[in-house]
Structures are given as structure tokens and as C-alpha cells.
Scaffold this motif. Structure first.
Motif, PDB file in Angstrom:
ATOM      1  N   GLY A 191       1.352   3.826  11.969  1.00 44.22           N
ATOM      2  CA  GLY A 191       1.452   4.042  10.529  1.00 44.22           C
ATOM      3  C   GLY A 191       2.108   2.900   9.786  1.00 44.22           C
ATOM      4  O   GLY A 191       2.447   3.039   8.606  1.00 44.22           O
ATOM      5  N   ALA A 192       2.290   1.745  10.457  1.00 51.22           N
ATOM      6  CA  ALA A 192       3.000   0.628   9.833  1.00 51.22           C
ATOM      7  C   ALA A 192       2.294   0.137   8.583  1.00 51.22           C
ATOM      8  O   ALA A 192       2.937  -0.195   7.575  1.00 51.22           O
ATOM      9  N   ASP A 193       0.960   0.065   8.606  1.00 53.06           N
ATOM     10  CA  ASP A 193       0.229  -0.425   7.435  1.00 53.06           C
ATOM     11  C   ASP A 193       0.419   0.500   6.241  1.00 53.06           C
ATOM     12  O   ASP A 193       0.553   0.038   5.101  1.00 53.06           O
ATOM     13  N   ILE A 194       0.437   1.809   6.504  1.00 54.22           N
ATOM     14  CA  ILE A 194       0.648   2.763   5.410  1.00 54.22           C
ATOM     15  C   ILE A 194       2.062   2.628   4.864  1.00 54.22           C
ATOM     16  O   ILE A 194       2.280   2.636   3.644  1.00 54.22           O
ATOM     17  N   ARG A 195       3.042   2.504   5.762  1.00 53.04           N
ATOM     18  CA  ARG A 195       4.428   2.322   5.309  1.00 53.04           C
ATOM     19  C   ARG A 195       4.558   1.058   4.463  1.00 53.04           C
ATOM     20  O   ARG A 195       5.239   1.043   3.435  1.00 53.04           O
ATOM     21  N   THR A 238       9.495  -2.605   9.675  1.00 54.05           N
ATOM     22  CA  THR A 238       8.506  -1.704  10.244  1.00 54.05           C
ATOM     23  C   THR A 238       8.499  -1.912  11.748  1.00 54.05           C
ATOM     24  O   THR A 238       8.633  -3.052  12.223  1.00 54.05           O
ATOM     25  N   VAL A 239       8.381  -0.825  12.493  1.00 53.49           N
ATOM     26  CA  VAL A 239       8.426  -0.897  13.954  1.00 53.49           C
ATOM     27  C   VAL A 239       7.085  -1.382  14.482  1.00 53.49           C
ATOM     28  O   VAL A 239       6.029  -0.904  14.062  1.00 53.49           O
ATOM     29  N   GLU A 240       7.133  -2.335  15.381  1.00 59.45           N
ATOM     30  CA  GLU A 240       5.900  -2.827  15.990  1.00 59.45           C
ATOM     31  C   GLU A 240       5.258  -1.726  16.831  1.00 59.45           C
ATOM     32  O   GLU A 240       5.946  -0.878  17.403  1.00 59.45           O
ATOM     33  N   ASP A 241       3.926  -1.746  16.881  1.00 61.49           N
ATOM     34  CA  ASP A 241       3.141  -0.736  17.600  1.00 61.49           C
ATOM     35  C   ASP A 241       3.189   0.622  16.923  1.00 61.49           C
ATOM     36  O   ASP A 241       2.762   1.616  17.511  1.00 61.49           O
ATOM     37  N   GLU A 283       2.204  -0.462   2.744  1.00 57.25           N
ATOM     38  CA  GLU A 283       1.512  -0.307   1.467  1.00 57.25           C
ATOM     39  C   GLU A 283       2.328   0.527   0.485  1.00 57.25           C
ATOM     40  O   GLU A 283       2.366   0.247  -0.719  1.00 57.25           O
ATOM     41  N   GLN A 284       3.014   1.547   0.995  1.00 53.40           N
ATOM     42  CA  GLN A 284       3.787   2.435   0.133  1.00 53.40           C
ATOM     43  C   GLN A 284       5.230   1.982  -0.041  1.00 53.40           C
ATOM     44  O   GLN A 284       5.963   2.565  -0.839  1.00 53.40           O
ATOM     45  N   GLY A 285       5.654   0.954   0.699  1.00 49.73           N
ATOM     46  CA  GLY A 285       7.026   0.485   0.595  1.00 49.73           C
ATOM     47  C   GLY A 285       8.041   1.443   1.202  1.00 49.73           C
ATOM     48  O   GLY A 285       9.208   1.467   0.807  1.00 49.73           O
ATOM     49  N   ARG A 286       7.597   2.230   2.194  1.00 51.74           N
ATOM     50  CA  ARG A 286       8.492   3.201   2.835  1.00 51.74           C
ATOM     51  C   ARG A 286       8.930   2.637   4.181  1.00 51.74           C
ATOM     52  O   ARG A 286       8.311   2.878   5.218  1.00 51.74           O
ATOM     53  N   PHE A 287      10.022   1.867   4.156  1.00 56.07           N
ATOM     54  CA  PHE A 287      10.478   1.144   5.337  1.00 56.07           C
ATOM     55  C   PHE A 287      11.644   1.870   6.005  1.00 56.07           C
ATOM     56  O   PHE A 287      12.214   2.820   5.464  1.00 56.07           O
ATOM     57  N   LEU A 288      12.009   1.393   7.172  1.00 57.59           N
ATOM     58  CA  LEU A 288      13.248   1.775   7.829  1.00 57.59           C
ATOM     59  C   LEU A 288      14.283   0.701   7.526  1.00 57.59           C
ATOM     60  O   LEU A 288      13.944  -0.479   7.383  1.00 57.59           O
ATOM     61  N   TYR A 289      15.547   1.097   7.474  1.00 58.43           N
ATOM     62  CA  TYR A 289      16.577   0.152   7.020  1.00 58.43           C
ATOM     63  C   TYR A 289      17.702   0.043   8.059  1.00 58.43           C
ATOM     64  O   TYR A 289      18.218   1.054   8.545  1.00 58.43           O
ATOM     65  N   PHE A 290      18.042  -1.200   8.364  1.00 52.79           N
ATOM     66  CA  PHE A 290      19.132  -1.480   9.294  1.00 52.79           C
ATOM     67  C   PHE A 290      20.000  -2.587   8.707  1.00 52.79           C
ATOM     68  O   PHE A 290      19.541  -3.411   7.908  1.00 52.79           O
ATOM     69  N   GLN A 291      21.254  -2.609   9.137  1.00 46.76           N
ATOM     70  CA  GLN A 291      22.144  -3.668   8.711  1.00 46.76           C
ATOM     71  C   GLN A 291      22.012  -4.848   9.671  1.00 46.76           C
ATOM     72  O   GLN A 291      21.595  -4.688  10.822  1.00 46.76           O
TER      73      GLN A 291
END
Length: 486
Positions: free
Chosen positions: A462-466, A456-459, A468-476
């Protein structure tokens, strides 16, 4: 003008896609009648009796308007195709030759249950284009009578243990065709084809929207048209020539979407479908058979179907013959056929020399922002020596606690990282995250042995909502730089 009984051979290629339209969502994984998703069916191209349509705002007709350039004494061939829903009940054999209706009938290889089957119906028409030019055009009424059919059910020894009873209700409809010549330098006709349900059936008093099943046996389900010219061509409705754009825009298509069909490069066949398609749609050559399940994600469906329990497969086989065919397909699919479903490249361009990456002049120089890196074009997904699913590994994957080493630092849930997305495996949205800091939420392992960081991106408000719902961003791992741990 004539009604035809034999399918028109010019529709052979287009009919492959038309079959997929006809059976779109017919039966969904896990292919059992008891599954919740299979209790609400028949969503596309349903033309209901007028009395039901007026009361519940459902479609009674479809209207197709297309442009065509017939030559000489051209003849139009048309096929209306739809499913006729028929109620199937199950009866068990009783003493004295009688039968009693039951909710289930168990056999060695399947469990038979009540179900609404879809019988394919077809209305074929052949008419000279010249006959369509009058004010009234031509009209073709059609009717399918009510009937009751019985099919004996035999056990492994050939003994009658029950029967299937199929009740089919009467359907009445009409097909109206009319052509109008348009002014201009070219001889172009606007063809209008209307399919309408004209059933006189009236729903019982007190019937509400939840009782839609009462109307379905008298409806045209997944109705669509195949149209062909023996001399001349149709104009694309999605990519017409410049001179025809205004005339195409004036065409009124209601509850249907016409596209050029058949082999690429031909324009003598049109498929008018209740589902939006592109010109010259085609079935993927990798597909080993119909799965009837929406977008046909064959690999996932085949793997999941093969993983059903034997009892679940018995229930699916007893639900519908088409569902039984899916089960048999998944059970018998050779590894090399399954491998073909893993992915395909539809278009390749010739490479005559080393590929030069375009300069990233559109990315500004910002203080404190790391340089945008170009990763190698080959697959460089981070992979551990021993994948999580390998029996040789001492433990199993645990995304909430796993850690990996990146640039000599241990990175895992709670670690702060600097995002540095790679050029060759990023998308446009990732560019906006270049140089942003993020919090690692989980370390994920895929079935191919690759490792990915969920962040999750700092600042981000909507990070708390992401989270809670498990909707993250993905990087290698090679797309991040470790910072101090939080």
C-alpha cells in the motif's frame, strides 16, 4: 407530583456537562453562518414531530431505563432540557418607521445575518417514588407556545437602524415516568423515563428530507434528562455491581445513554444524554470557556479563532451571541491561560525509586534484526540549532528537499533507513516494524523545533496509496539507521 420552575440545586455540578451536551455542535469554527459546516446543524438528541418522524425515519422519543435504590419516602427530581430552535431574520429600518427584510445588516462591530438560534427550555418535575409504582406511572404533558419577538438594532450613536425578528413555533410533548420493583434480595426499582414529541404539526405536501428545517422549530433539540434522588442512589449502567449485571443488561435505553453524574463518589444524580459519556463526566479544568465545537480542542480553536481577520470576526459576532463570546474569549485569552491548554496529565503515580523497564522477552531473537533500543525517558526529540521558523535561519522549511545528518550520513527524501523504534516513545504497531527498511519521503519540522522523518515501509503493497494520500509513518532521527541512498 409537581412541575417545578426553579432549577434543582443538586444538579449544579452535573449541569456543567449537561450544558456541553445541550450545545454540542451548536456553532462550529469559524463561527460564521456562511460557513458550510454551520448550514447543517442540530444533529444530537433531536426529537421531531411524529408526522415528520414517520415520513423520514427520525426519532420522535427517547427512553431511559435505569436502576435505583430509593430509601424511605424518597422523591425523584427530574429536569428535561432541550433547545427550541427559533428563526431569526434581519430587517433594515426604512423611511416612515417601516422595516424591510435584508440578507445582511452591517454595523461597526458585527454583521447581522439570518440565523437559527437555540433557546434553552426546561421542564422540571418532582414526584414521590411511591407514585411511580402503578401500572400507568405518571404523565406530565408540556407545551411551549408560538410567539414572535422583536429586538431593535442600534448603531454606535443609539439610532435605530434595524431590528431582529425571532419567530418561535409551538412545541408539544409529554414526559412519562414509571417504576417497577425487581425481585431479589435487594430493593431495586427499574425506572423508565420517556420523553416524546407529540406535536400535531404535519409537513406540507411534497416536503422531502432536504426540507428538514421545516420540522426543526417544532422539535426538541439536544434533549436530555437530569435525574436525582433525595434519598437513595442509582446504579451505574456501565460498571454495575456483580449482582445487578443481569438486571442492568435487561434495561432498554433508546436514543440516549445514562451515566452517573455530579461529584465523583456520589450516585444520587444521573445524566441521560444522547451522547455516549463515562460515569461522572467533567469539563476539563483547563478550559477557559465553551467553544461549542464538537470535541472542544480548545488550544487549536483558540489559536485559529484569534487568527481570523477582522471582517471574519465581525461576521462571527453577528451570527450568534455565543459565537461572539468565543471571539471575545480568543482575543482576550492571557498567554498563561493559553499555555494551560497545551496539555495536561490527569493522573500521576508516586515514584519511590529508579524505574525499571520490563524485560522485552516477548521480542524474539531474529537474525539480521537490530536490538530494540531503550531511549532515555526524558524528551530527546531531535532539534536543530536554528528552528525553521526562526528569522535567523537563512531559508524556510521544505519537507520535499530538506536533509538532516543522522550518524554522520545525510538523510532526506529518497534515503533508505533501517527502522529502530525507541522503547519509550513508540506504540504497539511500531514494534512490528522493528528491523524493517523504509524510504524517507519528507523531513518535517514542528512548531516546537522538533524534526520528524515521514517514511513508507519498503515491500508495503500500500506504499503507493500512502504516498499519494500523504499518509506516512513518522519516526524521529534517532530511531533510524541510515542505509545507502536509493
Amino acid at each position: 407530583m409537581t412541575l417545578t420552575t426553579a432549577p434543582d440545586s443538586r444538579f449544579a455540578v452535573a449541569r456543567q456537562v449537561a450544558d456541553a451536551v445541550l450545545l454540542e455542535g451548536y456553532v462550529l469554527y469559524p463561527y460564521r453562518a456562511s460557513a458550510a459546516k454551520n448550514r447543517l446543524r442540530w444533529q444530537f438528541g433531536v426529537l421531531v414531530p411524529p408526522a415528520w418522524g414517520r415520513a423520514h425515519e427520525e426519532h420522535v422519543f427517547q427512553q431511559t431505563e435505569i436502576l435505583m435504590e430509593p430509601r424511605g419516602a424518597a422523591t425523584l427530581a427530574l429536569e428535561l432540557r432541550f433547545l427550541h430552535a427559533q428563526r431569526r431574520t434581519v430587517q433594515r429600518a426604512a423611511d416612515g418607521g417601516d422595516f424591510a427584510e435584508v440578507a445582511e445588516l452591517h454595523l461597526a462591530d458585527r454583521v447581522l445575518v439570518p440565523w437559527d438560534e437555540g433557546a434553552e427550555e426546561r421542564v422540571g418535575v418532582s414526584v414521590p417514588v411511591a407514585e411511580l409504582l402503578g401500572d400507568d406511572g405518571v404523565t406530565f404533558p408540556f407545551r411551549r407556545p408560538a410567539r414572535v419577538d422583536h429586538e431593535p438594532v442600534l448603531d454606535a450613536g443609539g439610532r435605530t437602524v434595524g431590528r431582529l425578528v425571532r419567530r418561535t413555533e409551538e412545541i408539544e410533548g409529554v414526559l412519562r415516568l414509571r417504576a417497577t420493583e425487581l425481585p431479589g434480595a435487594y430493593r431495586v426499582l427499574r425506572l423508565r423515563a420517556v420523553v416524546e414529541n407529540t406535536s400535531p404539526w404535519t409537513p406540507p405536501s411534497g416536503t422531502g428530507p432536504a426540507d428538514r428545517e421545516a420540522a426543526l422549530p417544532r422539535s426538541l433539540v439536544a434533549a436530555h434528562l437530569l435525574l436525582g434522588l433525595d434519598s437513595g442512589s442509582f446504579l451505574s449502567m456501565t460498571d454495575p455491581p456483580e449482582w445487578a449485571r443481569q438486571a442492568v443488561a435487561a434495561c432498554e435505553n433508546r436514543h440516549t445513554w445514562p451515566v452517573l453524574a455530579g461529584e465523583p463518589g456520589r450516585a444520587d444524580v444521573v445524566l441521560s444524554s444522547p451522547i455516549i459519556l463515562e460515569d461522572h463526566p467533567a469539563i476539563a479544568p483547563e478550559s477557559a470557556g465553551a467553544m461549542y465545537d464538537a470535541t472542544e480542542i480548545d488550544e487549536i480553536l483558540a489559536l485559529r479563532t484569534a487568527a481570523l481577520t477582522e471582517q471574519e470576526k465581525r461576521e462571527a459576532r453577528g451570527t450568534d451571541p455565543r459565537a461572539a463570546a468565543v471571539i471575545d474569549l480568543a482575543d482576550s485569552m492571557p498567554p498563561e491561560v493559553l499555555e494551560r491548554l497545551h496539555g495536561a496529565v490527569r493522573a500521576l503515580r508516586e515514584v519511590t525509586g529508579p524505574e525499571q523497564s520490563p524485560p522485552l522477552t516477548e521480542l524474539p531473537d531474529l537474525p539480521g534484526v537490530p536490538e530494540f533500543r531503550e531511549l532515555p525517558s526524558e524528551d530527546v526529540v531531535f532539534r536543530p540549532d536554528t528552528p525553521w521558523w526562526d528569522p535567523a535561519r537563512a531559508d524556510t522549511a521544505d519537507p520535499a528537499h530538506d536533509r538532516i545528518t543522522v550518524d554522520g550520513a545525510s538523510v532526506g527524501p529518497g534515503s533508505r533507513v533501517l527502522l529502530r523504534p525507541g522503547l519509550r516513545r513508540t506504540d504497539a504497531q511500531d514494534l512490528f516494524l522493528l528491523g524493517r527498511t523504509a524510504l524517507v519521503e519528507a523531513v518535517l519540522h514542528d512548531v516546537d523545533g522538533g524534526v520528524h522523518l515521514a517514511v513508507t515501509v519498503e515491500d508495503d503493497p500500500g506504499a503507493d496509496i500512502r504516498r499519494e494520500q500523504g499518509r506516512f509513518l513518522y519516526f524521529q532521527p534517532d530511531e533510524v539507521t541510515p542505509l545507502e541512498d536509493a
